[in-house]
Design a protein around this motif. Structure first.
Motif, short mmCIF file in Angstrom:
data_model
loop_
_atom_site.label_atom_id
_atom_site.label_comp_id
_atom_site.label_asym_id
_atom_site.label_seq_id
_atom_site.Cartn_x
_atom_site.Cartn_y
_atom_site.Cartn_z
N LEU A 172 3.32 -8.62 -5.33
CA LEU A 172 4.56 -7.51 -6.19
C LEU A 172 4.10 -7.27 -7.76
N LEU A 173 3.15 -8.33 -8.29
CA LEU A 173 3.00 -7.90 -9.52
C LEU A 173 2.19 -7.21 -9.59
N ARG A 174 1.04 -6.70 -8.31
CA ARG A 174 -0.15 -5.81 -8.66
C ARG A 174 0.96 -4.43 -8.30
N ILE A 175 2.00 -4.39 -8.05
CA ILE A 175 3.03 -3.32 -7.85
C ILE A 175 3.55 -3.15 -9.61
N ARG B 148 0.76 -1.46 0.28
CA ARG B 148 -0.25 -0.30 0.40
C ARG B 148 0.50 1.06 0.24
N LEU B 149 2.11 1.10 0.81
CA LEU B 149 2.60 2.47 0.82
C LEU B 149 3.42 2.81 -0.55
N LEU B 150 4.13 1.96 -1.28
CA LEU B 150 4.11 1.95 -2.46
C LEU B 150 3.35 2.67 -3.63
N LEU B 151 2.30 1.27 -3.77
CA LEU B 151 1.24 1.65 -4.01
C LEU B 151 0.90 3.39 -4.08
N ALA C 273 5.10 -13.15 -16.37
CA ALA C 273 4.99 -11.77 -15.68
C ALA C 273 4.92 -10.46 -17.52
N GLY C 274 6.57 -10.97 -17.68
CA GLY C 274 6.97 -10.41 -18.21
C GLY C 274 6.95 -10.80 -19.92
N GLY C 275 6.10 -12.08 -19.86
CA GLY C 275 6.51 -12.94 -21.42
C GLY C 275 7.76 -13.44 -21.99
N VAL C 276 8.67 -13.39 -21.12
CA VAL C 276 9.91 -14.40 -21.41
C VAL C 276 10.22 -15.79 -21.46
N GLN C 277 10.80 -16.34 -21.97
CA GLN C 277 10.75 -17.95 -21.96
C GLN C 277 12.61 -18.47 -21.03
N PRO D 109 12.73 -9.24 7.81
CA PRO D 109 11.98 -8.48 6.56
C PRO D 109 12.65 -7.92 4.89
N ALA D 110 12.95 -9.63 4.72
CA ALA D 110 13.31 -9.56 3.94
C ALA D 110 12.53 -9.31 2.29
N PRO D 111 11.52 -10.05 2.54
CA PRO D 111 10.18 -10.15 1.77
C PRO D 111 9.61 -8.94 1.55
N GLY D 112 9.29 -7.96 2.78
CA GLY D 112 8.81 -6.62 2.44
C GLY D 112 10.52 -5.67 1.61
N TYR D 113 12.06 -6.23 1.84
CA TYR D 113 12.50 -4.74 1.45
C TYR D 113 12.17 -5.50 -0.40
N ALA D 114 12.50 -6.70 -0.38
CA ALA D 114 12.00 -7.58 -1.86
C ALA D 114 10.68 -5.98 -2.63
N LEU D 115 10.18 -6.28 -1.83
CA LEU D 115 8.79 -5.17 -2.44
C LEU D 115 8.82 -4.16 -2.88
N ALA D 116 9.69 -3.55 -2.03
CA ALA D 116 10.54 -1.87 -2.28
C ALA D 116 10.98 -2.60 -3.12
N VAL D 117 12.28 -2.62 -3.35
CA VAL D 117 13.36 -3.08 -4.47
C VAL D 117 12.62 -2.86 -5.83
N VAL D 118 11.00 -4.39 -6.38
CA VAL D 118 10.69 -3.56 -7.74
C VAL D 118 9.82 -2.77 -7.92
N GLY D 119 9.90 -1.89 -6.21
CA GLY D 119 8.35 -0.90 -6.53
C GLY D 119 9.06 0.36 -6.82
#
Length: 901
Positions: A97-100, A22-25, A140-144, A58-68
């Motif tokens: 993550l995909l929503r972000i 939510r913070l990122l969105l 999600a990115g359409g790559v093999q 906390p790493a999963p939350g950090y990972a969301l922040a990286v992608v966001g």
């Protein structure tokens, strides 16, 4: 809401991934991009211990922040591949993550997935969670996905160990998988992939339902329904088997081959591959190939040249059932094609060189039965081939071929190899000369500890520090504390370890802190050991086992390095087994006396414990008598008194405890374990002495003991002239090599064989257990030790034989594992010691039901022939006189005949 690191960090540390999302969105894209550097800096500043010590990672939350927030795939991948975040991919809530990513309209999500996928590990893959994370990004990115070992392993592991208990059946998931055609070929092409299947499907995994469809069943079913092409799958299976791998990794492909049930035409297409498999592959694969080739031969589609070429190596294989089948098959072929019978029987003669006498005898009997119908030239070549026969068979061959009118071809007596005199342990490597070299050795020590490496590191740390190299040490060593915080920095799980003590010593030698809690604890431990004479206990974290002596010495260095300084250690050995030359110690103590310094207490005690048992040379004794310092007088008295007396070493039998329902409380069940107990033979002595020489085993066997794993050299070097003591302490681990199928501990035995001191019940029992270890590498180590001891002057083999007979009587040691090891020792030149062992063990073993006794009798025949032995073995005549033609009776008769000639 404005993005700030404190808020994001708080939510990540509480495991609030929805909150991070939510913070990122709620932020705009410009704000997210501007926040990227803050996220990167914040993650870099996080203490690495937080990822695995905090209540919530906390790493999963950090990972969301990286992608966001990241501006591109390269920057995002760099951060996500950091050590702390790398282990948390599987815990990221991918839907968030995909929503972000969708909100940011990221075009590089597939590129990010590819960058992460190529870094997937190729080892220690458990359930494919990391693959599923990267696969979601690529999808999600359409790559093999890239076809790498890590990708294929993760993809396969995700199939056979699905995350969640409600996953659809394996066949449905594989049939519908979009990557099946792209990644399945890698399962066949990449070495070791079969082990992933075996460990998952045949391992002990309660999460898999009993009705789970196995991998080979699924692939065969998909082939049958046309989802996979049969020709391609069969060719890939045969090719995988032909290229080889570890036996257990080939098992799924053998099962798949059998499930595919190739037709005769399909077998004919791969005939040369099957011939190679018969000759070179592990036993189950070779047996499968033998069945396929026999099917082909029965239909007349197998060329005789192909069969004979494959038979030569096949007849020398260790799988006796396969060899017997091959001999019978060749006899059938000879009857079918009498015009080429000579070629066939010359091929059969290859079995004359087999290691088993019963195989040699079977081949000789078959050849002898058909000799009258063979051409003279063929008979002559067969006679020449008999020179490799062993045991009593050369004499039988001479009689057999003599009866045909040819000259006798009896083989000359087998030459007995002689063991070379022991070379003795090598000298210690040169001392470490610089701070940079010391840093390299410390790094190597963290990865692989050894007694020699420890001694060089400790000696260099003290020497360089006292020589004024503190600035160089301060530049070279502290970075190691940051690089290896889990080893060199104190944590609850490693407190008291030698490496943690070394980390404290490094801090004291470079930039000593004003107040260091670890240093205070080491000071207390050293003082307690000095005052009370023992390590560990009472809140002291040092090990009470012999390896604790090393930790205590390192702690002593850390405590005294900046105080009562000494310019060198006196306990550094002169040989790699821990031995310390008395003349060298005399020189060190003479220097100390001349320069006015005293060795540290435990450094001196360790030095004394490393002195040889033999009386010192006259000049050394005279020089020691002239010393007047406390250390010098103690050295002189040690030499005069003869050093450390041998402790009392006794065997002790452990029996597993049981539940009230009579079930063992540990698994696997061990009927009993023979270990050793120690007690000192005198009161007083050195402070290190009593604890080292006192061992009271518990009543029940310890499950999976690993106290000295990877530090065998450290253990051996504490008391290099009392190897019985080290063997007693490690005996539980060495026993577990045989009764619990552990691995690796056998490395200790060759080290002890190079040490000195009487051979008592602990060392002979350790030898017996390790000769029966499951892992071939451990048995090889036992053979090396056996050869070293056999080259010495102290008798030991008879005692090992007595222990083996006892342990084999109830299968505490599997005798079938021991026989090949003893055969190796015989071939290497220790025939006399092997014979001593066998003549001690056989009388007791002849009355047991062990299935390996015939093999032991066969080995005894070979050794007896080599030595020309004529000794009577109690009980042998009775077994040889039994009615019937069992293998036991046949081998007993053979040995009795050999000994009576």
């Amino acid at each position: 809401m404005t993005l700030d690191w404190e808020t994001l960090d708080r939510r990540a540390r509480s495991g609030d991934q929805p909150g991070v999302t939510r913070l990122l969105l709620e932020a705009g894209e410009a704000e997210r991009l501007a926040f990227a550097r803050t996220v990167e800096a914040g993650i870099k500043a996080v203490d690495p211990d937080v990822y695995w010590r905090a209540p919530v990672n906390p790493a999963p939350g950090y990972a969301l922040a990286v992608v966001g927030t990241a501006p591109g795939a390269s920057r995002a991948a760099t951060v996500l591949l950091r050590r702390g975040l790398r282990g948390a991919w599987r815990s990221v809530q991918v839907d968030r993550l995909l929503r972000i990513a969708a909100a940011r309209e990221l075009a590089w999500l597939g590129d990010l997935g590819t960058r992460l996928a190529v870094r997937l590990p190729a080892r220690d893959v458990w359930d494919g969670g990391d693959w599923e994370f990267t696969a979601a990004l690529m999808r999600a990115g359409g790559v093999q996905p890239p076809v790498t070992e890590g990708v294929v392993r993760g993809w396969l592991a995700a199939f056979i160990r699905p995350r969640g208990h409600q996953a659809p059946p394996l066949i449905m998931r594989m049939r519908d998988d979009p990557h099946l055609d792209r990644l399945l070929p890698g399962v066949f092409e990449i070495d070791g992939m079969g082990a992933v299947i075996v460990n998952a499907i045949w391992g002990d995994d309660s999460s898999l339902p009993e009705t789970a469809i196995r991998f080979h069943d699924v692939v065969a079913a998909l082939t049958a329904e046309g989802r996979l092409e049969r020709k391609t799958i069969l060719a890939a299976t045969v090719d995988r088997l032909a290229r080889g791998d570890k036996p257990h990794a080939l098992r799924p492909f053998v099962l798949l081959h059998d499930k595919l049930a190739p037709t005769v035409d399909e077998i004919a297409t791969h005939a040369l591959d099957y011939a190679r498999l018969l000759a070179e592959s592990p036993g189950p694969v070779a047996a499968m190939a033998q069945r396929a080739l026999r099917t082909l031969d029965d239909t007349g589609l197998l060329g005789l040249e192909t069969l004979l070429e494959a038979s030569f190596p096949a007849l020398l294989r260790k799988e006796k059932a396969l060899v017997k089948t091959q001999i019978s098959w060749l006899e059938k072929v000879a009857r079918r094609e009498p015009g080429r019978a000579g070629e066939v029987f010359e091929t059969v003669a290859a079995a004359f060189g087999h290691s088993a006498l019963d195989i040699q005898e079977r081949a000789l009997t078959l050849v002898g039965k058909h000799l009258p119908g063979l051409p003279p030239a063929t008979v002559s070549r067969l006679a020449e081939a008999t020179v490799v026969l062993a045991g009593d068979l050369p004499a039988r061959a001479a009689t057999l071929f003599g009866a045909t009118g040819l000259a006798e071809t009896a083989a000359p007596p087998e030459a007995v190899a002689e063991l070379p005199a022991p070379a003795g342990p090598a000298p210690m490597p040169p001392s470490i000369a610089s701070a940079a070299e010391l840093a390299e050795e410390v790094a190597a020590l963290v990865h692989e500890q050894s007694g020699v490496r420890w001694e060089r590191v400790l000696a260099a740390l003290v020497t360089l520090h006292s020589a004024g190299e503190r600035d160089a040490l301060a530049a070279a060593l502290p970075p190691l504390l940051d690089r290896y915080p889990g080893d060199l920095v104190e944590h609850p799980w490693n407190s008291g370890s030698a490496l943690v003590c070394l980390g404290t010593a490094i801090r004291m030698a470079t930039v000593p802190p004003r107040d260091d809690s670890a240093h205070r604890r080491l000071f207390s431990a050293v003082r307690s050991a000095w005052q009370e004479g023992h390590r560990g206990g009472g809140g002291v974290k040092l090990s009470t086992l012999p390896d604790g002596v090393l930790a205590l010495r390192v702690a002593e260095i850390a405590v005294h390095l900046n105080g009562s300084m000494q310019p060198m250690l006196v306990a550094t050995p002169t040989q790699v087994n821990g031995n310390l030359d008395p003349a060298v110690l005399l020189d060190r103590l003479t220097r100390a006396e001349a320069e006015g310094w005293q060795p540290w207490s435990f450094d001196l005690e360790q030095a004394l414990l490393r002195l040889p048992r033999t009386p010192a040379a006259a000049d050394v004794a005279a020089g020691a008598a002239l010393l007047v310092s406390p250390a010098g007088r103690q050295f002189a008295q040690w030499l005069t008194s003869g050093g450390l007396p041998d402790p009392v070493s006794e065997s002790f039998t452990q029996h597993p405890r049981k539940h009230a329902h009579n079930g063992y409380i540990w698994d696997p069940d061990v009927p009993r374990r023979v270990v050793a107990r120690l007690r000192p033979s005198r009161d007083g002595g050195l402070r290190l002495e009593r604890q080292l020489l006192t061992l009271h085993p518990q009543q029940a066997p310890e499950y999976s003991p690993q106290h000295f794993r990877n530090i065998e050299g450290v253990l051996a070097m504490v008391l290099p002239h009392h190897r019985e003591v080290a063997a007693a302490w490690a005996l539980g681990e060495l026993a577990a090599l045989a009764d619990q199928d552990q691995r690796g501990g056998g490395r200790l035995l060759p080290l002890l064989a190079e040490c000195a001191g009487p051979i008592g019940p602990a060392l002979t029992t350790a030898m017996a257990y390790t000769l029966g270890a499951k892992q071939e590498s451990d048995r090889a180590a036992a053979v090396d030790a056996f050869l070293t001891l056999a080259a010495g002057s102290e008798p030991f083999a008879g005692a090992v034989g007595a222990v083996l007979a006892d342990l084999s009587s109830d299968s505490a040691v599997k005798l079938g594992r021991v026989v090949p090891a003893l055969a190796d020792a015989h071939r290497a030149g220790a025939s006399a010691a092997v014979w001593e062992l066998l003549t001690t063990a056989l009388p007791a073993l002849l009355t047991t039901r062990s299935r390996a006794v015939p093999e032991l009798l066969e080995l005894a025949t070979q050794v007896a022939v080599a030595l020309g032995a004529r000794a009577a073995i109690p009980g042998l005549a009775e077994v040889a006189s039994r009615p019937g033609s069992s293998r036991l009776v046949q081998e007993a008769k053979r040995l009795r005949s050999t000994l009576s000639q």
